[in-house]
Design an enzyme around this catalytic site. Structure first.
Site, short mmCIF file in Angstrom:
data_model
loop_
_atom_site.label_atom_id
_atom_site.label_comp_id
_atom_site.label_asym_id
_atom_site.label_seq_id
_atom_site.Cartn_x
_atom_site.Cartn_y
_atom_site.Cartn_z
N GLU A 144 -2.71 -4.26 -2.98
CA GLU A 144 -3.48 -5.34 -4.12
C GLU A 144 -3.34 -4.82 -5.37
OE1 GLU A 144 -4.72 -4.93 -0.93
OE2 GLU A 144 -6.29 -6.11 -0.85
N CYS A 176 -10.67 -4.38 0.08
CA CYS A 176 -11.86 -3.59 0.14
C CYS A 176 -12.72 -3.81 -1.33
CB CYS A 176 -10.94 -2.32 0.13
SG CYS A 176 -10.52 -0.81 -1.22
N CYS A 204 -11.27 -2.88 -4.62
CA CYS A 204 -9.95 -3.48 -4.64
C CYS A 204 -10.76 -4.68 -5.55
CB CYS A 204 -8.66 -3.89 -3.89
SG CYS A 204 -7.40 -3.16 -3.23
N CYS A 248 -4.27 0.88 -3.17
CA CYS A 248 -3.79 0.12 -1.83
C CYS A 248 -2.86 -0.88 -2.39
CB CYS A 248 -5.40 -1.41 -1.81
SG CYS A 248 -6.86 -0.67 -0.99
N ASN A 285 1.11 -1.02 0.15
CA ASN A 285 0.22 0.22 0.26
C ASN A 285 0.77 0.93 -0.17
OD1 ASN A 285 0.35 -0.69 2.67
ND2 ASN A 285 -1.29 0.31 4.09
N GLU A 317 0.27 5.13 0.30
CA GLU A 317 -0.60 6.01 0.85
C GLU A 317 0.13 7.35 0.95
OE1 GLU A 317 -1.26 5.90 5.47
OE2 GLU A 317 -2.45 3.60 5.50
N1 THU Z 1 -5.22 -1.06 2.41
C1 THU Z 1 -4.83 -1.91 1.94
O1 THU Z 1 -3.47 -1.75 0.58
N2 THU Z 1 -5.20 -2.96 0.67
C2 THU Z 1 -6.92 -3.27 1.27
O2 THU Z 1 -7.51 -4.01 1.01
C3 THU Z 1 -7.80 -1.92 2.41
C4 THU Z 1 -6.99 -1.17 2.97
C5 THU Z 1 -4.45 0.28 2.37
C6 THU Z 1 -5.11 1.22 1.74
C7 THU Z 1 -4.93 2.38 3.77
O3 THU Z 1 -3.35 2.32 3.11
C8 THU Z 1 -4.38 1.30 4.73
O4 THU Z 1 -4.33 -0.09 4.51
C9 THU Z 1 -5.59 1.88 6.24
O5 THU Z 1 -6.53 1.59 4.73
#
Ligand code: THU
Length: 140
Positions: free
Chosen positions: A59, A95, A98, A57, A46, A48
């Site tokens: 994925e 999520c 994704c 994310c 991930n 940010e």
């Molecule tokens: N996140 C992912 O990388 N994958 C997911 O399926 C759920 C959330 C990340 C996004 C963000 O950087 C952190 O988790 C908190 O939401």
């Protein structure tokens, strides 16, 4: 479930990808390892952003990397997520956004494997996690 690939190896690759996570705002680090139909593995973490909505994310990073390399067919993805500096103590299911990206490139039997470590993991299919999904076939 009988798997035709080395799930523990794929989990380790997702754990390695998680080490690269850039998550200074949530401190929730996610790693993914995407296995293509031809057997190649694409890691993702991930990433940010101070403008929170620009976050991507793990994925989707993995999928976008793979598609950039010409991949169009996929077998499975492993996802490992948890608080920074700790071993995951719960499963990080993907999520909704994704799941929709998976739907674009994957069939119903695509495997989504959420793992805490190489011994604790759960396996679902895309059809189970995204029932009645909207896809390209709806637009044909
Ligand atoms: N996140 C992912 O990388 N994958 C997911 O399926 C759920 C959330 C990340 C996004 C963000 O950087 C952190 O988790 C908190 O939401």
């Amino acid at each position: 479930m009988e798997l035709d690939f080395d799930v523990k190896k794929l989990i380790k690759q997702a754990m390695g990808a998680r080490m690269k996570a850039y998550a200074p705002y949530s401190n929730y680090q996610v790693g993914a390892a995407l296995l293509s139909a031809q057997g190649r593995v694409y890691p993702g973490c991930n990433q940010e952003n101070a403008s929170y909505g620009a976050t991507v994310c793990a994925e989707r990073v993995a999928f976008f990397r793979a598609v950039q390399e010409g991949e169009r067919a996929f077998r499975a993805i492993v996802i490992v997520g948890g608080k920074a500096g700790e071993e995951p103590d719960s499963y990080a299911y993907p999520c909704g956004i994704c799941r929709q990206v998976m739907k674009e490139f994957c069939k119903d039997d695509f495997l989504i494997i959420v793992a805490k470590n190489t011994k604790e993991y759960e396996i679902s299919t895309l059809a189970e996690l995204l029932p009645h999904g909207f896809g390209g076939e709806n637009l044909a």
